[in-house]
Design a protein around this motif. Structure first.
Motif, PDB file in Angstrom:
ATOM      1  N   GLY A  58     -16.339 -29.219  18.354  1.00  0.00           N
ATOM      2  CA  GLY A  58     -17.411 -29.152  17.359  1.00  0.00           C
ATOM      3  C   GLY A  58     -18.779 -28.926  17.973  1.00  0.00           C
ATOM      4  N   ALA A 105     -23.324 -24.409   6.674  1.00  0.00           N
ATOM      5  CA  ALA A 105     -22.648 -25.293   7.628  1.00  0.00           C
ATOM      6  C   ALA A 105     -22.064 -26.520   6.937  1.00  0.00           C
ATOM      7  N   ASN A 132     -23.085 -30.565  12.262  1.00  0.00           N
ATOM      8  CA  ASN A 132     -22.643 -29.661  11.207  1.00  0.00           C
ATOM      9  C   ASN A 132     -22.023 -28.404  11.815  1.00  0.00           C
ATOM     10  N   ARG A 133     -21.003 -27.881  11.160  1.00  0.00           N
ATOM     11  CA  ARG A 133     -20.321 -26.686  11.656  1.00  0.00           C
ATOM     12  C   ARG A 133     -20.278 -25.607  10.585  1.00  0.00           C
ATOM     13  N   ALA A 134     -20.391 -24.361  11.028  1.00  0.00           N
ATOM     14  CA  ALA A 134     -20.450 -23.252  10.068  1.00  0.00           C
ATOM     15  C   ALA A 134     -19.459 -22.154  10.397  1.00  0.00           C
ATOM     16  N   LYS A 160     -24.689 -27.746   2.085  1.00  0.00           N
ATOM     17  CA  LYS A 160     -25.451 -27.926   3.319  1.00  0.00           C
ATOM     18  C   LYS A 160     -25.624 -29.415   3.642  1.00  0.00           C
ATOM     19  N   ASP A 205     -27.526 -29.408  20.126  1.00  0.00           N
ATOM     20  CA  ASP A 205     -27.027 -30.465  19.245  1.00  0.00           C
ATOM     21  C   ASP A 205     -27.190 -30.118  17.762  1.00  0.00           C
ATOM     22  N   LEU A 206     -28.078 -29.176  17.471  1.00  0.00           N
ATOM     23  CA  LEU A 206     -28.280 -28.779  16.075  1.00  0.00           C
ATOM     24  C   LEU A 206     -27.568 -27.472  15.722  1.00  0.00           C
ATOM     25  N   CYS A 207     -27.063 -26.774  16.747  1.00  0.00           N
ATOM     26  CA  CYS A 207     -26.450 -25.455  16.503  1.00  0.00           C
ATOM     27  C   CYS A 207     -25.113 -25.633  15.778  1.00  0.00           C
ATOM     28  N   THR A 208     -24.916 -24.837  14.692  1.00  0.00           N
ATOM     29  CA  THR A 208     -23.677 -24.932  13.908  1.00  0.00           C
ATOM     30  C   THR A 208     -22.667 -23.862  14.296  1.00  0.00           C
ATOM     31  N   GLY A 209     -23.063 -22.968  15.198  1.00  0.00           N
ATOM     32  CA  GLY A 209     -22.155 -21.903  15.633  1.00  0.00           C
ATOM     33  C   GLY A 209     -22.053 -20.745  14.655  1.00  0.00           C
ATOM     34  N   CYS A 210     -22.992 -20.615  13.715  1.00  0.00           N
ATOM     35  CA  CYS A 210     -22.849 -19.597  12.660  1.00  0.00           C
ATOM     36  C   CYS A 210     -23.145 -18.186  13.140  1.00  0.00           C
TER      37      CYS A 210
END
Lengths: 172, 589
Positions: free
Chosen positions: A46, B292, B283-285, B238, A10-15
């Motif tokens: 998302g 992100a 949040n998306r990055a 951020k 749930d906290l992962c932004t996919g970076c």
């Protein structure tokens, strides 16, 4: 209590900073396809899932190893002794989480928690990866991630299947 | 090779061939990557009078040297071609993960030529590159097309570029989408793919990007990440992302409202950063980015990564739409059908003003949600008369119905969401940008005096040069404090050979001047360095700059000072002295 690696999708932004950093440390180049942890992305929804090795207390990879190449060290980390490995690949198919893969010579590689100081965690600015002794919430997360155990498929397919399950429970 | 992959992919869709060629190292040393290097390849490949949608036109996609490494905010890739929307040279860039994946597959960039006989997509599976049939994807939106291409790869997680029906219809402001919600957004990049019958590109790369000294490179990367990037000046990305600009620009009185009639929106709270945070799921990055800035939101059943500031304003406030769910739906339709939200929003707000002024009845009115959402589909599919009208963008729409005083564009590109009457610097930036009204060349909204023309001209020139090299190294706008010293240090460490800040500074100026030469060769003149009539003639309403215009006299003074500072003639032509300094004296343009 010993520290463990925990992931919170749930906290992962996919970076992918974790996989980029992991490959830099382990392979000497920026090559996420060789990272010891992976990120499964679902951009449309998302959502991203860090796929990590759980260093399972009852480790299928270790049990499947016909030699003693796969072993557990004093800190509980499941490791590979390259000299004893026959390259049979049993550990790869045994891991239900898709977290053991083979290099070009057939020797498996997996997460070893970087001698107790995992580089992936240092690069995770979203705190989706933590290395800690753990609390009830973290152990609950881990249990939910370990529950789906695909028995067939490539490591990529297994990781994707687990991630799909987690995505459904979070995003609907 | 360090940082670069050393190889370009050359795809000729007419000849149905895919070949590779070594990266031009001499060009890489002068143009570095992404924007600059793609521009160099492009100007070598076409003649300036080329029709953007003809098979003879070429599209260059280029990654940047630091892309795919752990250097944060450095993974953007650029597309350079001639724009079907503006007829100018055009650079558009996208974040996400496609750029890194292309490098992991072994290529610095792709040169796309010709036109396929029938719809195709390009499949890049490391060194196995094929042109595949895309007939089953025809008419599909971007989201479904990306899914189909990923399935064709037979592996999860392949990265994609795709077009939707708007681009298949070659709408001049259609875009190329990537990973659902990221775009080569402006200038009709999608129509370029559409004109080539290219539905998309899917890529899987398993290789790696090498650097000269990994330990030192990681140490420098960590140093700048902690001590420069993750500092107060940049952390808004951020915490809030671009929606924070809703409050900022309203406070400054430069928030376009009601087709650039007002500089302040009295109902901004429905679309500001607090509203986005309340709707946020996560949040998306982009690849390798710790910020992100992407906020994934959901209101009722509508979800999206975004909306970003430009869409919140041009699809919201500027159309007097004050409903976040409506803006999310608008944004998602554009992202899936393949339209640039900025041009689309601006063209709709123009049609709303034309309807309300009695110029022509498009049945579109400020604040009316249903028709505003309906017309997006009509534009993308060209299915109604008003859809076909609006599909040509603001300039053509206004020209057709004799409302040129209401069209808010420069060189045919609709303006971003910063009001030039409240900040002359933005006006100077729009008038002098090589691709028409654009906020990504110079962004002087924080200037001490927003109407001090001389100071603003200097700021704009410096920013244009700095951004030319920044985009060429693949950096994101939101590393706002980066400079060529930091860039040079990271490049030196990665390459293992010295790179100076001075040569990067000069490369920025070289790129800007080469773009100018291309535009001059296509027939643009100093007369095109201008602003919309409304900005120059009609006083701004509401907000701290109420009553202001950016007059023709002010603009003329600004341009004179701008050309002098650039060492260009009074007609906006670079001097031979300047060209010689930049090594551009032998260009054939």
């Amino acid at each position: 209590m010993k520290k463990e690696l925990f992931a919170n999708p749930d906290l992962c932004t996919g970076c992918n900073r974790c996989t980029i950093a992991c490959s830099a440390k382990k392979e000497g180049v920026f090559q996420p396809s060789k990272a010891r942890l992976r990120v499964t992305n679902f951009p449309l929804r998302g959502y991203s899932v860090p796929n990590i090795c759980f260093q399972c207390p009852k480790a299928n990879c270790l049990e499947a190893c016909p030699t003693t190449a796969m072993f557990r060290d004093g800190s509980g980390v499941v490791r590979v002794n390259r000299d004893l490995c026959s390259g049979c690949g049993s550990c790869v198919s045994a891991c239900p989480y898709g977290m053991v893969e083979q290099d070009a010579k057939g020797i498996p590689y997996k997460c070893d928690l970087c001698e107790g100081d995992p580089v992936c965690v240092k690069e995770c600015h979203a705190e989706a990866l933590v290395h800690a002794t753990g609390d009830a919430a973290l152990f609950q997360l881990k249990a939910a991630q370990m529950k789906t155990r695909p028995q067939s498929g490539t490591p990529l397919e297994k990781r994707h299947k687990i991630a799909e399950t987690l995505k459904r429970s979070s995003r609907g | 090779m360090n940082l670069y992959m050393g190889k370009m992919l050359v795809v000729d869709l007419s000849a149905k061939t895919v070949t590779t060629e070594p990266l031009r190292a001499d060009w890489a040393r002068e143009y570095w990557g992404a924007w600059g290097l793609a521009l160099r390849y492009y100007t070598d490949a076409v003649s300036p009078e080329v029709d953007p949608l003809a098979p003879e036109n070429v599209v260059v996609l280029m990654t940047a040297p630091l892309c795919g490494t752990l250097v944060p905010l450095a993974s953007r890739m650029c597309l350079v071609s001639k724009s079907p929307h503006t007829g100018t040279i055009f650079e558009s860039n996208v974040g996400g993960s496609f750029g890194p994946e292309l490098k992991y597959a072994g290529y610095d960039g792709i040169i796309i030529k010709g036109r396929a006989e029938a719809p195709v997509f390009l499949k890049i599976d490391d060194d196995l590159v094929t042109i595949e049939c895309a007939e089953h994807m025809t008419g599909q939106g971007i989201f479904e097309t990306e899914k189909l291409m990923e399935a064709a790869m037979g592996a999860h997680g392949a990265k994609t570029l795709a077009i939707g029906p708007a681009a298949e219809n070659m709408i001049s402001y259609s875009m190329i989408g990537s990973e659902s919600y990221r775009q080569f957004g402006r200038g009709g990049t999608g129509a370029l793919f559409g004109s080539k019958n290219l539905k998309g590109v899917v890529c899987r790369g398993t290789g790696g990007v090498a650097v000269a000294d990994m330990a030192k490179f990681l140490e420098r990367t960590d140093h700048y990440t902690r001590n420069d990037l993750l500092c107060d000046d940049n952390l808004w990305a951020k915490t809030d992302g671009t929606p924070i600009l809703v409050e900022v620009t309203n406070e400054m009185g430069i928030h376009p409202t009601r087709n650039y009639t007002k500089g302040f929106n009295g109902r901004k709270e429905t679309l500001n950063s607090d509203a986005i945070q309340a709707a946020k799921l996560g949040n998306r990055a982009c690849a390798s980015c710790p910020m992100a800035c992407g906020k994934f939101t959901r209101v009722n059943s509508a979800e999206i990564e975004g909306p970003e500031y430009e869409t919140l304003c041009l699809g919201g406030s500027n159309c007097e739409i004050h409903d976040l769910e409506a803006v999310i739906r608008f944004n998602r339709l554009c992202d899936d059908l393949g339209l640039d939200t900025m041009t689309c929003g601006s063209t709709i707000s123009l049609a709303m003003e034309m309807t309300e002024n009695g110029v022509h009845n498009f049945n579109l009115r400020f604040g009316q949600v249903d028709e505003y959402l309906k017309v997006v589909y009509e534009i993308a599919t060209l299915s109604t008369e008003r859809g076909r009208d609006l599909a040509k963008g603001a300039k053509h729409l206004a020209d057709k119905y004799g409302a040129t005083d209401l069209s808010m564009e420069v060189k045919g590109l609709e303006m971003p969401a910063y009001e030039p009457r409240g900040n002359f610097g933005m006006g100077i930036a729009y008038a002098t940008s090589e691709r028409g009204a654009c906020h990504l060349r110079a962004f002087p909204i924080f200037a001490t005096d927003p109407h001090d023309i001389d100071a603003l001209v200097t700021e704009v020139v410096n920013a244009q040069n700095a951004n030319s090299i920044k985009w060429s190294l693949g950096f994101c706008d939101f590393w706002g404090t980066i400079n060529t010293s930091i860039e040079a240090d990271l490049m030196s460490t990665g390459l293992g050979e010295p790179v100076s800040a001075e040569e990067l500074d000069q490369a920025g100026e070289r790129i800007w001047n080469l773009s100018r030469l291309f535009n001059l060769a296509t027939g643009f003149t100093a007369a095109d360095d201008t602003l919309p009539k409304k900005i120059m003639e009609r006083p701004l309403e509401a907000g701290p700059h109420e009553g202001r215009v950016f007059s023709r006299a002010d603009l003329s003074r600004a341009l004179q000072s701008y050309y002098e500072l650039r060492d260009w003639s009074a007609r906006g032509i670079p001097s031979s002295r300047k060209l010689a300094t930049l090594g551009l004296d032998k260009t054939t343009l």
